[in-house]
Design a protein around this motif. Structure first.
Motif, PDB file in Angstrom:
ATOM      1  N   LEU A 145       0.836  -1.201   0.000  1.00  0.00           N
ATOM      2  CA  LEU A 145       0.000   0.000   0.000  1.00  0.00           C
ATOM      3  C   LEU A 145       0.871   1.251   0.000  1.00  0.00           C
ATOM      4  O   LEU A 145       0.622   2.199  -0.752  1.00  0.00           O
ATOM      5  CB  LEU A 145      -0.940   0.011   1.209  1.00  0.00           C
ATOM      6  N   SER A 146       1.901   1.251   0.810  1.00  0.00           N
ATOM      7  CA  SER A 146       2.806   2.392   0.858  1.00  0.00           C
ATOM      8  C   SER A 146       3.530   2.575  -0.469  1.00  0.00           C
ATOM      9  O   SER A 146       3.640   3.700  -0.976  1.00  0.00           O
ATOM     10  CB  SER A 146       3.816   2.217   1.988  1.00  0.00           C
ATOM     11  N   GLU A 147       4.009   1.478  -1.038  1.00  0.00           N
ATOM     12  CA  GLU A 147       4.722   1.561  -2.322  1.00  0.00           C
ATOM     13  C   GLU A 147       3.824   2.114  -3.421  1.00  0.00           C
ATOM     14  O   GLU A 147       4.240   2.966  -4.204  1.00  0.00           O
ATOM     15  CB  GLU A 147       5.226   0.172  -2.738  1.00  0.00           C
ATOM     16  N   VAL A 148       2.600   1.632  -3.485  1.00  0.00           N
ATOM     17  CA  VAL A 148       1.678   2.074  -4.531  1.00  0.00           C
ATOM     18  C   VAL A 148       1.281   3.530  -4.296  1.00  0.00           C
ATOM     19  O   VAL A 148       1.270   4.336  -5.222  1.00  0.00           O
ATOM     20  CB  VAL A 148       0.448   1.139  -4.604  1.00  0.00           C
ATOM     21  N   ARG A 149       0.964   3.893  -3.069  1.00  0.00           N
ATOM     22  CA  ARG A 149       0.583   5.263  -2.753  1.00  0.00           C
ATOM     23  C   ARG A 149       1.695   6.236  -3.119  1.00  0.00           C
ATOM     24  O   ARG A 149       1.441   7.318  -3.644  1.00  0.00           O
ATOM     25  CB  ARG A 149       0.246   5.406  -1.263  1.00  0.00           C
ATOM     26  N   LEU A 150       2.926   5.840  -2.875  1.00  0.00           N
ATOM     27  CA  LEU A 150       4.061   6.721  -3.178  1.00  0.00           C
ATOM     28  C   LEU A 150       4.164   7.062  -4.668  1.00  0.00           C
ATOM     29  O   LEU A 150       4.701   8.105  -5.027  1.00  0.00           O
ATOM     30  CB  LEU A 150       5.370   6.100  -2.696  1.00  0.00           C
ATOM     31  N   ARG A 151       3.621   6.213  -5.524  1.00  0.00           N
ATOM     32  CA  ARG A 151       3.627   6.519  -6.962  1.00  0.00           C
ATOM     33  C   ARG A 151       2.822   7.787  -7.262  1.00  0.00           C
ATOM     34  O   ARG A 151       3.080   8.462  -8.249  1.00  0.00           O
ATOM     35  CB  ARG A 151       3.061   5.346  -7.761  1.00  0.00           C
ATOM     36  N   ALA A 152       1.847   8.071  -6.423  1.00  0.00           N
ATOM     37  CA  ALA A 152       1.002   9.256  -6.607  1.00  0.00           C
ATOM     38  C   ALA A 152       1.482  10.443  -5.771  1.00  0.00           C
ATOM     39  O   ALA A 152       0.832  11.484  -5.749  1.00  0.00           O
ATOM     40  CB  ALA A 152      -0.446   8.924  -6.247  1.00  0.00           C
ATOM     41  N   ASP A 153       2.605  10.299  -5.104  1.00  0.00           N
ATOM     42  CA  ASP A 153       3.118  11.360  -4.224  1.00  0.00           C
ATOM     43  C   ASP A 153       3.996  12.314  -5.031  1.00  0.00           C
ATOM     44  O   ASP A 153       5.219  12.333  -4.893  1.00  0.00           O
ATOM     45  CB  ASP A 153       3.893  10.738  -3.065  1.00  0.00           C
ATOM     46  N   THR A 154       3.333  13.090  -5.897  1.00  0.00           N
ATOM     47  CA  THR A 154       4.032  14.027  -6.764  1.00  0.00           C
ATOM     48  C   THR A 154       3.384  15.396  -6.664  1.00  0.00           C
ATOM     49  O   THR A 154       2.196  15.517  -6.339  1.00  0.00           O
ATOM     50  CB  THR A 154       3.995  13.569  -8.237  1.00  0.00           C
ATOM     51  N   TRP A 155       4.164  16.426  -6.969  1.00  0.00           N
ATOM     52  CA  TRP A 155       3.597  17.776  -6.975  1.00  0.00           C
ATOM     53  C   TRP A 155       2.519  17.943  -8.038  1.00  0.00           C
ATOM     54  O   TRP A 155       1.483  18.581  -7.769  1.00  0.00           O
ATOM     55  CB  TRP A 155       4.700  18.819  -7.124  1.00  0.00           C
ATOM     56  N   PRO A 156       2.686  17.416  -9.242  1.00  0.00           N
ATOM     57  CA  PRO A 156       1.594  17.542 -10.209  1.00  0.00           C
ATOM     58  C   PRO A 156       0.290  16.896  -9.712  1.00  0.00           C
ATOM     59  O   PRO A 156      -0.794  17.427  -9.942  1.00  0.00           O
ATOM     60  CB  PRO A 156       2.135  16.839 -11.462  1.00  0.00           C
ATOM     61  N   MET A 157       0.409  15.769  -9.002  1.00  0.00           N
ATOM     62  CA  MET A 157      -0.797  15.136  -8.460  1.00  0.00           C
ATOM     63  C   MET A 157      -1.394  16.008  -7.351  1.00  0.00           C
ATOM     64  O   MET A 157      -2.608  16.132  -7.230  1.00  0.00           O
ATOM     65  CB  MET A 157      -0.474  13.731  -7.938  1.00  0.00           C
ATOM     66  N   TRP A 158      -0.523  16.619  -6.541  1.00  0.00           N
ATOM     67  CA  TRP A 158      -1.015  17.497  -5.483  1.00  0.00           C
ATOM     68  C   TRP A 158      -1.727  18.695  -6.119  1.00  0.00           C
ATOM     69  O   TRP A 158      -2.778  19.137  -5.657  1.00  0.00           O
ATOM     70  CB  TRP A 158       0.126  17.961  -4.591  1.00  0.00           C
ATOM     71  N   ALA A 159      -1.171  19.207  -7.210  1.00  0.00           N
ATOM     72  CA  ALA A 159      -1.821  20.310  -7.919  1.00  0.00           C
ATOM     73  C   ALA A 159      -3.191  19.861  -8.433  1.00  0.00           C
ATOM     74  O   ALA A 159      -4.173  20.619  -8.352  1.00  0.00           O
ATOM     75  CB  ALA A 159      -0.940  20.794  -9.070  1.00  0.00           C
ATOM     76  N   ALA A 160      -3.279  18.646  -8.955  1.00  0.00           N
ATOM     77  CA  ALA A 160      -4.557  18.119  -9.427  1.00  0.00           C
ATOM     78  C   ALA A 160      -5.565  18.031  -8.281  1.00  0.00           C
ATOM     79  O   ALA A 160      -6.734  18.405  -8.438  1.00  0.00           O
ATOM     80  CB  ALA A 160      -4.355  16.753 -10.075  1.00  0.00           C
ATOM     81  N   ALA A 161      -5.115  17.562  -7.136  1.00  0.00           N
ATOM     82  CA  ALA A 161      -5.994  17.484  -5.965  1.00  0.00           C
ATOM     83  C   ALA A 161      -6.479  18.873  -5.570  1.00  0.00           C
ATOM     84  O   ALA A 161      -7.657  19.062  -5.220  1.00  0.00           O
ATOM     85  CB  ALA A 161      -5.270  16.810  -4.799  1.00  0.00           C
ATOM     86  N   ARG A 162      -5.590  19.853  -5.644  1.00  0.00           N
ATOM     87  CA  ARG A 162      -5.981  21.229  -5.326  1.00  0.00           C
ATOM     88  C   ARG A 162      -7.024  21.757  -6.302  1.00  0.00           C
ATOM     89  O   ARG A 162      -7.958  22.441  -5.900  1.00  0.00           O
ATOM     90  CB  ARG A 162      -4.757  22.140  -5.319  1.00  0.00           C
ATOM     91  N   VAL A 163      -6.865  21.453  -7.583  1.00  0.00           N
ATOM     92  CA  VAL A 163      -7.861  21.890  -8.576  1.00  0.00           C
ATOM     93  C   VAL A 163      -9.213  21.278  -8.241  1.00  0.00           C
ATOM     94  O   VAL A 163     -10.233  21.972  -8.204  1.00  0.00           O
ATOM     95  CB  VAL A 163      -7.422  21.504 -10.009  1.00  0.00           C
ATOM     96  N   ILE A 164      -9.237  19.988  -7.984  1.00  0.00           N
ATOM     97  CA  ILE A 164     -10.491  19.282  -7.698  1.00  0.00           C
ATOM     98  C   ILE A 164     -11.130  19.813  -6.416  1.00  0.00           C
ATOM     99  O   ILE A 164     -12.344  19.973  -6.339  1.00  0.00           O
ATOM    100  CB  ILE A 164     -10.241  17.766  -7.613  1.00  0.00           C
ATOM    101  N   GLN A 165     -10.303  20.141  -5.421  1.00  0.00           N
ATOM    102  CA  GLN A 165     -10.817  20.558  -4.121  1.00  0.00           C
ATOM    103  C   GLN A 165     -10.847  22.083  -3.978  1.00  0.00           C
ATOM    104  O   GLN A 165     -10.691  22.613  -2.880  1.00  0.00           O
ATOM    105  CB  GLN A 165      -9.997  19.903  -3.008  1.00  0.00           C
ATOM    106  N   ASP A 166     -11.034  22.761  -5.092  1.00  0.00           N
ATOM    107  CA  ASP A 166     -11.247  24.204  -5.109  1.00  0.00           C
ATOM    108  C   ASP A 166     -10.093  24.992  -4.494  1.00  0.00           C
ATOM    109  O   ASP A 166     -10.298  25.949  -3.757  1.00  0.00           O
ATOM    110  CB  ASP A 166     -12.574  24.543  -4.416  1.00  0.00           C
ATOM    111  N   GLY A 167      -8.869  24.567  -4.783  1.00  0.00           N
ATOM    112  CA  GLY A 167      -7.688  25.328  -4.386  1.00  0.00           C
ATOM    113  C   GLY A 167      -7.092  24.969  -3.046  1.00  0.00           C
ATOM    114  O   GLY A 167      -6.035  25.473  -2.683  1.00  0.00           O
ATOM    115  N   PHE A 168      -7.728  24.088  -2.286  1.00  0.00           N
ATOM    116  CA  PHE A 168      -7.195  23.726  -0.976  1.00  0.00           C
ATOM    117  C   PHE A 168      -6.935  22.231  -0.911  1.00  0.00           C
ATOM    118  O   PHE A 168      -7.783  21.426  -1.293  1.00  0.00           O
ATOM    119  CB  PHE A 168      -8.162  24.102   0.145  1.00  0.00           C
ATOM    120  N   CYS A 169      -5.766  21.872  -0.416  1.00  0.00           N
ATOM    121  CA  CYS A 169      -5.464  20.457  -0.188  1.00  0.00           C
ATOM    122  C   CYS A 169      -4.295  20.397   0.788  1.00  0.00           C
ATOM    123  O   CYS A 169      -3.136  20.563   0.408  1.00  0.00           O
ATOM    124  CB  CYS A 169      -5.136  19.749  -1.498  1.00  0.00           C
TER     125      CYS A 169
END
Length: 192
Positions: A46-70
């Protein structure tokens, strides 16, 4: 635990006709049926797979989806939620977070004001973070025993997101729009 076995458990949990809390409880129950070393292996995977998504572009995507806050925690649970999209979609969005705009789950979120999202709608799966811990405790009777077992296997799991540096500012709207054009457009057209 193999990648296939891991994804089978995640997929079956996500397919349960209940909320995410209950899906995680279902997963905990399934994990308790495995040998203890497989519970530990599940948490490592689970940790190994989750880490694949631990990127700034993904964090930016999460911020877009969550109206600028994450926040850190929100992003951690967002990464776990990405698993509900399935193995192939997860791999695709990890490779290109902008493809989240093409997923039914994200399009459904964009179609409604955020204030109307139910707990089940929110793109997070916090309870998944605890499934292996609870299964290990149920199987062994040792509270907080999974952490010790992980250390004994040489795995010190992260507790916060820690993406590597990138060359663009994920908080700068023009940079986000340039790197995540489909997602930015999808949520800019969203009803407030």
């Amino acid at each position: 635990m193999t990648e296939e076995a891991f994804w089978l458990l995640i997929t079956r949990a996500a397919e349960q006709p209940c909320d995410r809390e209950e899906q995680a409880e279902w997963l905990t129950e399934e994990l308790t049926r495995l040998p203890v070393d497989q519970i530990v292996a599940f948490q490592i995977k689970l940790s190994e797979v989750r880490l694949r998504a631990d990127t700034w572009p993904m964090w930016a995507a999460a911020r877009v989806i969550q109206d600028g806050f994450c926040s850190d925690d929100s992003f951690w649970y967002f990464q776990l939620w990405l698993l509900t999209l399935g193995r192939a979609t997860f791999a695709r969005v990890v490779a290109d977070p902008d493809t989240l705009a093409e997923t039914d789950a994200v399009r459904a979120l964009a179609s409604r004001p955020m204030k109307t999202w139910s707990d089940q709608d929110w793109p997070d799966w916090e309870s998944l973070d605890y499934a292996a811990h609870e299964a290990y405790q149920d199987a062994t009777g040792r509270e907080a025993g999974l952490e010790q077992a992980l250390l004994e296997t040489g795995h010190d799991l992260p507790v916060n997101p820690d993406p590597a540096a990138i060359t663009w500012d994920v908080a700068e709207p023009d940079a986000v729009a340039e790197h995540l054009p489909k997602l930015t457009f999808l949520f800019s057209a969203k009803v407030a």
